[in-house]
Write a protein that holds these residues in place. Structure first.
Motif, PDB file in Angstrom:
ATOM      1  N   GLY A 173       0.387  -1.297   0.056  1.00  0.00           N
ATOM      2  CA  GLY A 173       0.275   0.413  -0.072  1.00  0.00           C
ATOM      3  C   GLY A 173       1.197   1.181   0.072  1.00  0.00           C
ATOM      4  N   LYS A 174       0.129   2.190   0.171  1.00  0.00           N
ATOM      5  CA  LYS A 174       0.874   3.860  -0.312  1.00  0.00           C
ATOM      6  C   LYS A 174       1.917   3.698   0.783  1.00  0.00           C
ATOM      7  CE  LYS A 174      -0.096   8.797  -0.630  1.00  0.00           C
ATOM      8  NZ  LYS A 174      -1.010  10.052  -0.598  1.00  0.00           N
ATOM      9  N   GLY A 175       2.818   4.358   0.648  1.00  0.00           N
ATOM     10  CA  GLY A 175       3.768   4.287   1.709  1.00  0.00           C
ATOM     11  C   GLY A 175       5.329   3.465   2.224  1.00  0.00           C
ATOM     12  N   PHE A 176       5.008   2.119   2.035  1.00  0.00           N
ATOM     13  CA  PHE A 176       5.422   0.942   2.439  1.00  0.00           C
ATOM     14  C   PHE A 176       6.203   0.277   1.278  1.00  0.00           C
ATOM     15  CE2 PHE A 176       2.729   2.556   5.719  1.00  0.00           C
ATOM     16  CZ  PHE A 176       3.205   2.478   6.936  1.00  0.00           C
ATOM     17  N   HIS A 177       7.188  -0.087   1.807  1.00  0.00           N
ATOM     18  CA  HIS A 177       7.622  -1.702   0.992  1.00  0.00           C
ATOM     19  C   HIS A 177       8.210  -2.009   1.902  1.00  0.00           C
ATOM     20  CE1 HIS A 177      11.123   0.876   1.969  1.00  0.00           C
ATOM     21  NE2 HIS A 177      12.196   0.157   1.348  1.00  0.00           N
ATOM     22  N   GLY A 178       9.052  -3.432   0.776  1.00  0.00           N
ATOM     23  CA  GLY A 178      10.268  -4.787   1.911  1.00  0.00           C
ATOM     24  C   GLY A 178       9.561  -5.664   1.674  1.00  0.00           C
ATOM     25  N   ASN A 179       9.826  -6.734   2.578  1.00  0.00           N
ATOM     26  CA  ASN A 179       9.366  -8.298   2.063  1.00  0.00           C
ATOM     27  C   ASN A 179       7.555  -8.347   3.189  1.00  0.00           C
ATOM     28  OD1 ASN A 179      10.637  -8.069   4.732  1.00  0.00           O
ATOM     29  ND2 ASN A 179      11.334  -9.394   4.567  1.00  0.00           N
ATOM     30  N   ASN A 182       6.260  -3.224   5.593  1.00  0.00           N
ATOM     31  CA  ASN A 182       6.234  -2.997   6.642  1.00  0.00           C
ATOM     32  C   ASN A 182       7.212  -1.296   7.061  1.00  0.00           C
ATOM     33  OD1 ASN A 182       8.062  -3.918   7.160  1.00  0.00           O
ATOM     34  ND2 ASN A 182       7.445  -5.437   9.121  1.00  0.00           N
ATOM     35  N   THR A 183       8.302  -1.283   6.473  1.00  0.00           N
ATOM     36  CA  THR A 183       9.082  -0.137   5.878  1.00  0.00           C
ATOM     37  C   THR A 183       8.374   0.909   4.303  1.00  0.00           C
ATOM     38  OG1 THR A 183      10.859  -2.251   5.635  1.00  0.00           O
ATOM     39  CG2 THR A 183      11.145   0.233   5.117  1.00  0.00           C
ATOM     40  N   PRO A 184       8.857   1.985   5.683  1.00  0.00           N
ATOM     41  CA  PRO A 184       8.601   3.338   4.627  1.00  0.00           C
ATOM     42  C   PRO A 184       9.161   3.728   4.027  1.00  0.00           C
ATOM     43  CG  PRO A 184       8.699   3.321   7.602  1.00  0.00           C
ATOM     44  CD  PRO A 184       8.988   2.540   7.440  1.00  0.00           C
ATOM     45  N   CYS A 189       9.766  10.963  -1.278  1.00  0.00           N
ATOM     46  CA  CYS A 189       9.519  10.047  -2.726  1.00  0.00           C
ATOM     47  C   CYS A 189       7.685  10.791  -3.130  1.00  0.00           C
ATOM     48  CB  CYS A 189       8.275   8.838  -2.185  1.00  0.00           C
ATOM     49  SG  CYS A 189      10.373   8.400  -2.099  1.00  0.00           S
ATOM     50  N   GLN A 190       7.348  11.619  -3.181  1.00  0.00           N
ATOM     51  CA  GLN A 190       6.736  11.662  -4.156  1.00  0.00           C
ATOM     52  C   GLN A 190       4.800  10.749  -3.820  1.00  0.00           C
ATOM     53  OE1 GLN A 190       4.460  14.315  -8.267  1.00  0.00           O
ATOM     54  NE2 GLN A 190       6.234  14.364  -8.437  1.00  0.00           N
ATOM     55  N   GLU A 191       4.375  11.397  -2.952  1.00  0.00           N
ATOM     56  CA  GLU A 191       2.782  11.201  -2.903  1.00  0.00           C
ATOM     57  C   GLU A 191       3.309   9.708  -2.135  1.00  0.00           C
ATOM     58  OE1 GLU A 191       1.418  10.396  -6.052  1.00  0.00           O
ATOM     59  OE2 GLU A 191      -0.020  12.276  -6.271  1.00  0.00           O
ATOM     60  N   GLN A 192       4.493   9.698  -1.226  1.00  0.00           N
ATOM     61  CA  GLN A 192       5.167   8.028  -0.550  1.00  0.00           C
ATOM     62  C   GLN A 192       5.441   6.983  -1.246  1.00  0.00           C
ATOM     63  OE1 GLN A 192       6.159   8.451   2.985  1.00  0.00           O
ATOM     64  NE2 GLN A 192       6.957  10.296   1.709  1.00  0.00           N
ATOM     65  N   ARG A 193       5.124   6.794  -2.464  1.00  0.00           N
ATOM     66  CA  ARG A 193       5.501   5.894  -3.827  1.00  0.00           C
ATOM     67  C   ARG A 193       6.996   5.534  -3.162  1.00  0.00           C
ATOM     68  NH1 ARG A 193       0.477   4.795  -3.619  1.00  0.00           N
ATOM     69  NH2 ARG A 193      -1.316   6.714  -4.069  1.00  0.00           N
ATOM     70  N   CYS A 194       7.397   4.024  -3.588  1.00  0.00           N
ATOM     71  CA  CYS A 194       8.252   4.012  -3.962  1.00  0.00           C
ATOM     72  C   CYS A 194       8.161   2.460  -3.969  1.00  0.00           C
ATOM     73  CB  CYS A 194       8.974   4.044  -2.361  1.00  0.00           C
ATOM     74  SG  CYS A 194       8.486   2.770  -0.965  1.00  0.00           S
ATOM     75  N   SER A 195       9.750   1.898  -4.584  1.00  0.00           N
ATOM     76  CA  SER A 195       9.508   0.404  -5.117  1.00  0.00           C
ATOM     77  C   SER A 195       8.880  -0.445  -3.939  1.00  0.00           C
ATOM     78  CB  SER A 195      10.891   0.226  -5.568  1.00  0.00           C
ATOM     79  OG  SER A 195      11.367  -1.658  -6.187  1.00  0.00           O
ATOM     80  N   ILE A 196       8.493  -1.696  -4.379  1.00  0.00           N
ATOM     81  CA  ILE A 196       8.132  -2.550  -3.225  1.00  0.00           C
ATOM     82  C   ILE A 196       9.831  -3.266  -3.257  1.00  0.00           C
ATOM     83  CG2 ILE A 196       8.131  -4.584  -4.795  1.00  0.00           C
ATOM     84  CD1 ILE A 196       5.459  -5.561  -2.714  1.00  0.00           C
ATOM     85  N   VAL A 197      10.494  -3.289  -3.757  1.00  0.00           N
ATOM     86  CA  VAL A 197      11.970  -3.917  -3.902  1.00  0.00           C
ATOM     87  C   VAL A 197      12.785  -3.555  -2.527  1.00  0.00           C
ATOM     88  CG1 VAL A 197      13.218  -4.950  -5.013  1.00  0.00           C
ATOM     89  CG2 VAL A 197      11.381  -5.549  -6.031  1.00  0.00           C
ATOM     90  N   MET A 212      16.871   8.025  -3.773  1.00  0.00           N
ATOM     91  CA  MET A 212      16.295   7.961  -2.590  1.00  0.00           C
ATOM     92  C   MET A 212      15.804   9.309  -2.635  1.00  0.00           C
ATOM     93  SD  MET A 212      15.768   4.825  -1.310  1.00  0.00           S
ATOM     94  CE  MET A 212      17.024   2.874  -1.838  1.00  0.00           C
ATOM     95  N   CYS A 213      15.138  10.375  -3.224  1.00  0.00           N
ATOM     96  CA  CYS A 213      14.853  11.853  -2.832  1.00  0.00           C
ATOM     97  C   CYS A 213      15.602  12.198  -1.748  1.00  0.00           C
ATOM     98  CB  CYS A 213      13.716  11.623  -3.419  1.00  0.00           C
ATOM     99  SG  CYS A 213      12.857  11.115  -4.663  1.00  0.00           S
TER     100      CYS A 213
END
Length: 262
Positions: A173-179, A182-184, A189-197, A212-213
């Motif tokens: 979901g918006k604002g998180f990534h990782g396995n 749960n990692t912000p 990041c624009q609109e708090q969106r980043c790669s899941i990887v 990573m901006c």
């Protein structure tokens, strides 16, 4: 775009349920069917497109879901109509769906997007899942049976009805990534969106750059992607604000305005 496919995501969100879906054409069917039935969380309700292939004037079909905004996608699952209640139609159904493609795009056009899966042989199972590590707003299902093309013998080439009963797009979901999702994402990041990887930002907020901006714009530049150049009339030749382009300390003699451009 290449990604570290060894990432194993243990906890994801269903990004597609209840969103907006469309398809190229909708067949007449009972009970009522339609593109929205594919993302309602119920495998008993399905969409049905008109027949394509030999003898039909229609040669290709598509179905797409709009996730509402860019998301970091991990996997796509599809549940095709199986007709188990009427007998053994598994091979026929698998032959109908054979050759389909899945695209991730930021527009409703597959040509603008990324091909994350293309079926060839063996025939796809009626409960299908693939890892598709990419980011985008639209997930597009596409299939075709073109005149003049020789398809494998296992493919159905006539009366190809596409009946999707459920498509589940999973990711963070918006604002998180990782396995564990749960990692912000990095704060800029624009609109708090980043790669899941790896947490790299899709885009940066104004005044920042880098994967990573984490980097402020170079001196003399500001704004989105640090592409705008300062006017150059700040007092004592100080650089303008890397976010707004304003001269925070004032203007050089003979200039006025927030950006000292008048």
């Amino acid at each position: 775009m290449k990604h570290d496919l060894e990432l194993q995501v243990n906890k994801t969100n269903n990004l597609s349920e209840g969103k907006t879906a469309t398809q190229s054409r909708t067949a007449t069917c009972f009970p009522p069917c339609g593109p929205d039935k594919v993302i309602d969380g119920d495998r008993e309700t399905c969409a049905k497109d008109v027949g394509i292939g030999k003898g039909s004037s229609v040669k290709s079909i598509w179905w797409t879901v709009d996730l509402g905004s860019k998301h970091s996608i991990y996997s796509i699952s599809i549940y095709f109509k199986d007709y188990k209640e009427y007998g053994d139609f598994e091979l026929r159904q698998r032959g109908r769906f054979a050759g389909f493609s899945l695209y991730i795009s930021n527009t409703q056009k597959k040509e603008d997007g990324y091909l994350c899966y293309k079926n060839t042989l063996p025939l796809p199972p009626l409960e299908f899942n693939t890892t598709c590590i990419e980011h985008g707003r639209y997930v597009i299902y596409y299939n075709e049976r073109l005149d003049g093309v020789t398809y494998p013998g296992e493919y159905q080439i006539q009366s190809i009805y596409t009946e999707l009963c459920e498509v589940k797009v999973e990711g963070c979901g918006k604002g998180f990534h990782g396995n564990n999702c749960n990692t912000p994402c990095p704060i800029n990041c624009q609109e708090q969106r980043c790669s899941i990887v790896n947490g790299t930002c899709f885009d940066c907020t104004q005044g920042y750059a880098g994967e990573m901006c984490e980097k402020k714009c170079e001196s003399g530049f500001y704004g989105l992607e640090c592409k705008r150049q300062c006017k150059g009339h700040c007092i004592r030749n100080t650089p303008c604000n890397h976010v707004t382009g304003n001269c925070d300390e004032g203007c050089a003699a003979g200039w006025i305005g927030m950006q000292c451009d008048q």
